[in-house]
Design a protein around this motif. Structure first.
Motif, PDB file in Angstrom:
ATOM      1  N   THR A  45       0.800  -1.220   0.000  1.00 26.31           N
ATOM      2  CA  THR A  45       0.000   0.000   0.000  1.00 26.31           C
ATOM      3  C   THR A  45       0.838   1.278   0.000  1.00 26.31           C
ATOM      4  O   THR A  45       0.298   2.373   0.167  1.00 26.31           O
ATOM      5  CB  THR A  45      -0.947   0.016   1.216  1.00 26.31           C
ATOM      6  N   ALA A  46       2.149   1.165  -0.178  1.00 25.12           N
ATOM      7  CA  ALA A  46       3.054   2.319  -0.083  1.00 25.12           C
ATOM      8  C   ALA A  46       2.632   3.502  -0.963  1.00 25.12           C
ATOM      9  O   ALA A  46       2.624   4.639  -0.486  1.00 25.12           O
ATOM     10  CB  ALA A  46       4.488   1.895  -0.376  1.00 25.12           C
ATOM     11  N   PRO A  47       2.275   3.292  -2.236  1.00 20.02           N
ATOM     12  CA  PRO A  47       1.894   4.454  -3.056  1.00 20.02           C
ATOM     13  C   PRO A  47       0.659   5.188  -2.505  1.00 20.02           C
ATOM     14  O   PRO A  47       0.612   6.417  -2.510  1.00 20.02           O
ATOM     15  CB  PRO A  47       1.603   3.847  -4.434  1.00 20.02           C
ATOM     16  N   GLU A  48      -0.314   4.438  -2.004  1.00 22.88           N
ATOM     17  CA  GLU A  48      -1.516   5.058  -1.451  1.00 22.88           C
ATOM     18  C   GLU A  48      -1.211   5.812  -0.157  1.00 22.88           C
ATOM     19  O   GLU A  48      -1.724   6.906   0.079  1.00 22.88           O
ATOM     20  CB  GLU A  48      -2.611   4.003  -1.191  1.00 22.88           C
ATOM     21  N   ILE A  49      -0.357   5.215   0.689  1.00 22.90           N
ATOM     22  CA  ILE A  49       0.040   5.891   1.931  1.00 22.90           C
ATOM     23  C   ILE A  49       0.792   7.169   1.593  1.00 22.90           C
ATOM     24  O   ILE A  49       0.559   8.224   2.199  1.00 22.90           O
ATOM     25  CB  ILE A  49       0.901   4.961   2.815  1.00 22.90           C
ATOM     26  N   ASP A  50       1.690   7.106   0.614  1.00 23.33           N
ATOM     27  CA  ASP A  50       2.470   8.269   0.198  1.00 23.33           C
ATOM     28  C   ASP A  50       1.548   9.395  -0.275  1.00 23.33           C
ATOM     29  O   ASP A  50       1.711  10.558   0.119  1.00 23.33           O
ATOM     30  CB  ASP A  50       3.454   7.865  -0.899  1.00 23.33           C
ATOM     31  N   LYS A  51       0.569   9.055  -1.109  1.00 24.24           N
ATOM     32  CA  LYS A  51      -0.385  10.063  -1.599  1.00 24.24           C
ATOM     33  C   LYS A  51      -1.168  10.678  -0.444  1.00 24.24           C
ATOM     34  O   LYS A  51      -1.415  11.888  -0.434  1.00 24.24           O
ATOM     35  CB  LYS A  51      -1.349   9.442  -2.612  1.00 24.24           C
ATOM     36  N   ALA A  52      -1.570   9.864   0.520  1.00 17.53           N
ATOM     37  CA  ALA A  52      -2.333  10.365   1.662  1.00 17.53           C
ATOM     38  C   ALA A  52      -1.497  11.330   2.505  1.00 17.53           C
ATOM     39  O   ALA A  52      -1.981  12.392   2.916  1.00 17.53           O
ATOM     40  CB  ALA A  52      -2.828   9.201   2.523  1.00 17.53           C
ATOM     41  N   ILE A  53      -0.239  10.980   2.751  1.00 17.20           N
ATOM     42  CA  ILE A  53       0.649  11.869   3.516  1.00 17.20           C
ATOM     43  C   ILE A  53       0.865  13.171   2.750  1.00 17.20           C
ATOM     44  O   ILE A  53       0.814  14.263   3.331  1.00 17.20           O
ATOM     45  CB  ILE A  53       1.991  11.174   3.831  1.00 17.20           C
ATOM     46  N   ASN A  54       1.077  13.073   1.434  1.00 16.14           N
ATOM     47  CA  ASN A  54       1.263  14.278   0.624  1.00 16.14           C
ATOM     48  C   ASN A  54       0.014  15.152   0.623  1.00 16.14           C
ATOM     49  O   ASN A  54       0.109  16.384   0.609  1.00 16.14           O
ATOM     50  CB  ASN A  54       1.686  13.923  -0.799  1.00 16.14           C
ATOM     51  N   ALA A  55      -1.164  14.539   0.653  1.00 19.74           N
ATOM     52  CA  ALA A  55      -2.411  15.313   0.723  1.00 19.74           C
ATOM     53  C   ALA A  55      -2.514  16.057   2.056  1.00 19.74           C
ATOM     54  O   ALA A  55      -2.963  17.208   2.101  1.00 19.74           O
ATOM     55  CB  ALA A  55      -3.615  14.386   0.533  1.00 19.74           C
ATOM     56  N   ILE A  56      -2.076  15.405   3.133  1.00 19.69           N
ATOM     57  CA  ILE A  56      -2.099  16.051   4.453  1.00 19.69           C
ATOM     58  C   ILE A  56      -1.168  17.257   4.469  1.00 19.69           C
ATOM     59  O   ILE A  56      -1.546  18.342   4.921  1.00 19.69           O
ATOM     60  CB  ILE A  56      -1.721  15.053   5.562  1.00 19.69           C
ATOM     61  N   THR A  57       0.058  17.078   3.966  1.00 22.92           N
ATOM     62  CA  THR A  57       1.000  18.202   3.985  1.00 22.92           C
ATOM     63  C   THR A  57       0.533  19.334   3.058  1.00 22.92           C
ATOM     64  O   THR A  57       0.713  20.511   3.381  1.00 22.92           O
ATOM     65  CB  THR A  57       2.435  17.758   3.621  1.00 22.92           C
ATOM     66  N   ALA A  58      -0.095  18.990   1.945  1.00 29.35           N
ATOM     67  CA  ALA A  58      -0.627  20.014   1.031  1.00 29.35           C
ATOM     68  C   ALA A  58      -1.755  20.793   1.702  1.00 29.35           C
ATOM     69  O   ALA A  58      -1.846  22.016   1.558  1.00 29.35           O
ATOM     70  CB  ALA A  58      -1.115  19.367  -0.261  1.00 29.35           C
ATOM     71  N   LYS A  59      -2.591  20.089   2.449  1.00 33.53           N
ATOM     72  CA  LYS A  59      -3.712  20.732   3.155  1.00 33.53           C
ATOM     73  C   LYS A  59      -3.215  21.819   4.103  1.00 33.53           C
ATOM     74  O   LYS A  59      -3.862  22.847   4.271  1.00 33.53           O
ATOM     75  CB  LYS A  59      -4.494  19.671   3.930  1.00 33.53           C
ATOM     76  N   TYR A  60      -2.061  21.588   4.713  1.00 32.31           N
ATOM     77  CA  TYR A  60      -1.516  22.546   5.670  1.00 32.31           C
ATOM     78  C   TYR A  60      -0.449  23.465   5.049  1.00 32.31           C
ATOM     79  O   TYR A  60       0.228  24.200   5.764  1.00 32.31           O
ATOM     80  CB  TYR A  60      -0.950  21.815   6.892  1.00 32.31           C
ATOM     81  N   GLY A  61      -0.287  23.398   3.743  1.00 35.12           N
ATOM     82  CA  GLY A  61       0.632  24.292   3.053  1.00 35.12           C
ATOM     83  C   GLY A  61       2.107  24.019   3.298  1.00 35.12           C
ATOM     84  O   GLY A  61       2.929  24.921   3.204  1.00 35.12           O
ATOM     85  N   VAL A  62       2.449  22.770   3.593  1.00 36.22           N
ATOM     86  CA  VAL A  62       3.846  22.427   3.871  1.00 36.22           C
ATOM     87  C   VAL A  62       4.327  21.273   2.987  1.00 36.22           C
ATOM     88  O   VAL A  62       5.102  20.428   3.407  1.00 36.22           O
ATOM     89  CB  VAL A  62       4.069  22.107   5.375  1.00 36.22           C
ATOM     90  N   SER A  63       3.873  21.269   1.743  1.00 39.38           N
ATOM     91  CA  SER A  63       4.263  20.216   0.803  1.00 39.38           C
ATOM     92  C   SER A  63       5.748  20.280   0.500  1.00 39.38           C
ATOM     93  O   SER A  63       6.369  21.334   0.566  1.00 39.38           O
ATOM     94  CB  SER A  63       3.502  20.364  -0.515  1.00 39.38           C
ATOM     95  N   SER A  64       6.290  19.126   0.126  1.00 39.91           N
ATOM     96  CA  SER A  64       7.693  19.045  -0.276  1.00 39.91           C
ATOM     97  C   SER A  64       7.783  19.152  -1.791  1.00 39.91           C
ATOM     98  O   SER A  64       6.925  18.647  -2.511  1.00 39.91           O
ATOM     99  CB  SER A  64       8.289  17.712   0.182  1.00 39.91           C
ATOM    100  N   GLU A  65       8.809  19.806  -2.262  1.00 41.20           N
ATOM    101  CA  GLU A  65       9.055  19.854  -3.701  1.00 41.20           C
ATOM    102  C   GLU A  65       9.936  18.688  -4.145  1.00 41.20           C
ATOM    103  O   GLU A  65      10.183  18.499  -5.324  1.00 41.20           O
ATOM    104  CB  GLU A  65       9.702  21.186  -4.070  1.00 41.20           C
ATOM    105  N   TYR A  66      10.419  17.920  -3.183  1.00 43.24           N
ATOM    106  CA  TYR A  66      11.254  16.761  -3.474  1.00 43.24           C
ATOM    107  C   TYR A  66      10.397  15.528  -3.721  1.00 43.24           C
ATOM    108  O   TYR A  66       9.207  15.510  -3.428  1.00 43.24           O
ATOM    109  CB  TYR A  66      12.195  16.474  -2.297  1.00 43.24           C
ATOM    110  N   ALA A  67      11.040  14.483  -4.220  1.00 39.37           N
ATOM    111  CA  ALA A  67      10.374  13.196  -4.397  1.00 39.37           C
ATOM    112  C   ALA A  67      10.092  12.588  -3.027  1.00 39.37           C
ATOM    113  O   ALA A  67      10.838  12.821  -2.073  1.00 39.37           O
ATOM    114  CB  ALA A  67      11.268  12.258  -5.204  1.00 39.37           C
TER     115      ALA A  67
END
Length: 142
Positions: A45-67
């Protein structure tokens, strides 16, 4: 669907083995099986977990520009844990990362948890993946 069948088979085997052993042996086997099943679920489930974590950080405006990618955690130290960590960094370095080593120690009376991105799913002959950081952690006490 194939992944779900494999996980179900692993759980059934764990249940059968756990119920056929002496209590002391079953306790150790229980932890090993839970850790193995959690690792298999993380990998599946790694890709789905990764997307979920990225959605959380995007929601709070702290997304990473890295892979980013999610890898299993290998724990050593004060407690047995299994889970997942999201690693972040330049794509070439993130691709080298296969797990996160979790080291738990008590320092000056305070519990410290150190997470290190590593190049293999093992605790022997590992190398830290330089240029990669751990950006999130999910864990389950086993």
């Amino acid at each position: 669907m194939q992944g779900k069948k494999w996980i179900a088979a692993a759980l059934v085997c764990g249940f059968v083995l756990g119920n056929s052993m002496a209590p002391a042996q079953a306790g150790i086997l229980d932890k090993v099986l839970k850790g193995g099943v959690i690792g298999a679920v993380v990998n599946a489930t790694a890709p789905e977990i990764d997307k979920a974590i990225n959605a959380i950080t995007a929601k709070y405006g702290v997304s990473s520009e890295y892979a980013t990618k999610v890898v299993p955690i290998i724990a050593v130290g004060d407690g047995s844990r299994a889970g997942a960590a999201q690693v972040s960094g330049p794509q070439a370095y993130v691709d080298q990362c296969k797990a996160a080593l979790q080291i738990e120690q008590t320092i000056f009376g305070v519990r410290a948890v150190v997470l290190v991105p590593i190049d293999r799913i093992d605790i022997k002959d590992i190398n830290r993946v330089q240029g990669v950081g751990v950006s999130a952690q999910l864990d389950i006490k086993i």
